[in-house]
Design a protein around this motif. Structure first.
Motif, short mmCIF file in Angstrom:
data_model
loop_
_atom_site.label_atom_id
_atom_site.label_comp_id
_atom_site.label_asym_id
_atom_site.label_seq_id
_atom_site.Cartn_x
_atom_site.Cartn_y
_atom_site.Cartn_z
N LEU A 171 2.06 8.19 8.23
CA LEU A 171 1.61 6.82 8.17
C LEU A 171 0.82 6.28 6.97
O LEU A 171 1.78 4.99 6.28
CB LEU A 171 1.23 5.85 9.33
N ARG A 172 0.29 6.88 6.82
CA ARG A 172 -0.43 6.41 5.45
C ARG A 172 0.07 7.04 4.65
O ARG A 172 -0.37 6.01 3.22
CB ARG A 172 -1.99 7.33 5.62
N PRO A 199 -3.69 -8.44 1.86
CA PRO A 199 -4.46 -7.60 2.28
C PRO A 199 -5.00 -6.89 2.32
O PRO A 199 -6.61 -7.07 3.34
CB PRO A 199 -3.16 -6.59 3.72
N TYR A 200 -5.59 -6.49 1.24
CA TYR A 200 -6.93 -5.10 1.10
C TYR A 200 -7.58 -6.71 0.60
O TYR A 200 -8.89 -5.72 0.10
CB TYR A 200 -6.08 -3.87 -0.27
N THR A 201 -7.88 -7.66 0.74
CA THR A 201 -8.60 -8.62 0.21
C THR A 201 -9.29 -9.27 1.08
O THR A 201 -10.30 -9.98 1.58
CB THR A 201 -8.24 -10.08 -0.62
N LEU A 202 -9.09 -9.10 2.52
CA LEU A 202 -9.07 -9.23 3.54
C LEU A 202 -10.62 -8.98 4.09
O LEU A 202 -11.47 -9.56 4.66
CB LEU A 202 -8.73 -8.98 4.81
N ARG A 203 -11.49 -7.90 3.61
CA ARG A 203 -12.17 -6.97 3.73
C ARG A 203 -13.37 -8.10 3.56
O ARG A 203 -14.44 -8.20 4.17
CB ARG A 203 -12.63 -5.59 3.77
N VAL A 216 -5.23 -14.34 8.46
CA VAL A 216 -5.14 -12.77 9.15
C VAL A 216 -3.57 -12.64 8.70
O VAL A 216 -2.97 -11.92 7.80
CB VAL A 216 -5.91 -12.42 9.63
N THR A 217 -2.81 -13.21 9.62
CA THR A 217 -1.29 -13.10 8.83
C THR A 217 -0.62 -13.45 8.23
O THR A 217 0.40 -12.55 8.05
CB THR A 217 -0.61 -13.99 10.55
N TRP A 218 -1.02 -14.20 7.48
CA TRP A 218 -0.28 -14.85 5.78
C TRP A 218 -1.02 -13.55 4.81
O TRP A 218 0.72 -13.00 4.21
CB TRP A 218 -1.10 -16.05 5.68
N GLN A 219 -1.56 -13.41 5.40
CA GLN A 219 -1.87 -11.97 3.73
C GLN A 219 -0.93 -10.56 4.95
O GLN A 219 -0.88 -9.17 3.78
CB GLN A 219 -3.24 -11.42 3.97
N LEU A 236 0.16 -1.73 11.25
CA LEU A 236 -1.04 -2.74 9.85
C LEU A 236 -2.26 -1.65 10.17
O LEU A 236 -2.01 -0.84 8.02
CB LEU A 236 -0.85 -3.82 9.92
N ARG A 237 -2.67 -1.46 10.37
CA ARG A 237 -3.77 -1.40 11.04
C ARG A 237 -4.24 0.01 10.41
O ARG A 237 -4.37 1.30 9.64
CB ARG A 237 -5.01 -1.06 12.14
N ARG A 238 -3.12 1.32 10.95
CA ARG A 238 -3.02 2.66 11.38
C ARG A 238 -2.69 3.58 9.77
O ARG A 238 -2.72 4.41 9.86
CB ARG A 238 -2.32 3.32 12.57
N SER A 239 -1.71 1.88 9.10
CA SER A 239 -1.12 2.38 7.64
C SER A 239 -2.36 2.62 6.80
O SER A 239 -1.65 2.76 5.48
CB SER A 239 0.48 2.42 7.50
N GLY A 240 -3.35 2.24 6.79
CA GLY A 240 -4.51 1.77 5.86
C GLY A 240 -4.89 0.60 5.22
O GLY A 240 -5.46 0.03 4.60
N ILE A 241 -4.35 -0.81 6.59
CA ILE A 241 -4.55 -1.95 5.62
C ILE A 241 -6.09 -2.48 6.82
O ILE A 241 -6.26 -2.21 7.75
CB ILE A 241 -3.64 -2.68 6.42
N PRO A 242 -6.90 -2.30 5.48
CA PRO A 242 -8.20 -2.30 6.41
C PRO A 242 -8.81 -3.24 7.11
O PRO A 242 -9.83 -4.20 6.79
CB PRO A 242 -9.52 -2.26 5.21
N LEU A 243 -8.01 -3.85 8.75
CA LEU A 243 -8.78 -5.36 9.33
C LEU A 243 -9.91 -4.78 10.42
O LEU A 243 -10.12 -3.23 10.19
CB LEU A 243 -7.18 -5.42 9.92
N THR A 244 -10.85 -5.50 9.52
CA THR A 244 -12.28 -5.69 10.49
C THR A 244 -11.69 -5.55 12.01
O THR A 244 -10.72 -6.43 12.11
CB THR A 244 -13.35 -5.77 9.95
#
Length: 302
Positions: A248-249, A286-290, A17-20, A134-142
């Motif tokens: 942020l978004r 990062p958007y491929t993480l989901r 996750v960190t790399w992405q 990261l999460r609050r700006s829109g990166i979709p981490l589960t």
């Protein structure tokens, strides 16, 4: 290295996750949030103040900019560099810390800046800020990926001299750590000096309009994203959370609209070097993480 084993992915690798996530441009906002948060530990911020002119306004605040860039370089090296480069960067940080001490603002006693409790505070404030922005700006981490991110970055903690087993390994443990340490936090003179600097860092007079146009909104956004208790300590009004999230978004979307290839050209170019080493499939996205189930199955590296 045995070439038959393939290129060295470093301490994280493209499967993490960190790399992405660490190539996302909102990391700069997250870094400023981390400074605001870190400054609320009286002994930790005293260690900074006594060992540099970062936030004193001396030299036009040049050391503060240098500190930000050095931190960014360290994060980039540890995330995207080879194993050897990351370990070497960690060794440099540990060596520097062994030479530094400061005066406790409450007792007047001298203390080493590499005390584990201080290193742990700096680490947790940084990782919390990175993940939060990261999460609050829109990166979709589960939730599982967020836990994985916290766990992965115990590698970072080890590099600066901490025992990974004593470092929070998921978001629940990270939240529990902040609940435990909150009584020790305060916005003393040093924290207010950091706040004043980040609000209006000294620069050449000709650059003041640009600072007011670009820097101030980003710094205000970083401050606005702090938890409510941090706003209370600083004694400045907290903006409406929904407004901060919207900004942020929007800011994240605007920054991400800048072509990644252009953003990553900025020195020292850790991501481009990593992609050349690991191949085009290692491009951070990062958007491929989901949909990347492989990440959740990846063994921890701490």
């Amino acid at each position: 290295m045995d070439e038959s084993a393939g290129p060295d992915p470093g301490l994280y690798g493209p499967g993490s996750v960190t790399w992405q996530c660490h190539g996302d441009p909102v990391m700069w906002i997250a870094g400023v949030r981390a400074l605001y948060l870190q400054a609320l530990h009286p002994r930790a911020v005293r260690g900074v103040m006594e060992n540099s002119s970062a936030f004193s306004g001396e030299n036009g605040g040049g050391d503060a900019w240098g500190r930000l860039l050095r931190t960014a370089d360290f994060v980039g090296t540890v995330t995207y560099g080879t194993t050897e480069a990351a370990e070497r960067a960690g060794a440099r940080v540990r060596k520097i810390h062994t030479l530094l001490s400061a005066t406790d603002p409450a007792t007047g006693a001298r203390f080493r800046v590499d005390e584990p409790e201080l290193l742990l505070w700096i680490h947790c404030a940084q990782i919390d800020s990175f993940l939060h922005v990261l999460r609050r700006s829109g990166i979709p981490l589960t939730p599982a990926q967020a836990d994985r991110y916290v766990d992965e970055n115990r590698v970072n903690a080890r590099l600066v001299g901490l025992d990974p087993s004593g470092v929070p390994g998921d978001t629940a443990a990270l939240a529990a750590y902040f609940e435990l340490i909150r009584p020790e936090l305060a916005a003393g003179p040093d924290a207010r000096a950091v706040d004043a600097f980040l609000c209006a860092p000294p620069i050449h007079p000709l650059l003041v309009p640009g600072r007011n146009l670009v820097w101030r909104p980003l710094a205000a956004l970083a401050y606005g994203s702090l938890p409510g208790w941090a706003h209370q300590l600083y004694g400045r009004p907290a903006p409406a959370p929904r407004s901060v999230t919207r900004r942020l978004r929007l800011t994240g979307s605007l920054l991400r609209s800048i072509p990644a290839g252009l953003r990553w050209q900025l020195p020292p170019g850790h991501i481009l070097k990593a992609m050349r080493r690991m191949g085009p499939g290692s491009r951070p996205a990062p958007y491929t993480l989901r949909t990347s189930a492989a990440i959740l199955d990846r063994p921890g590296r701490a």
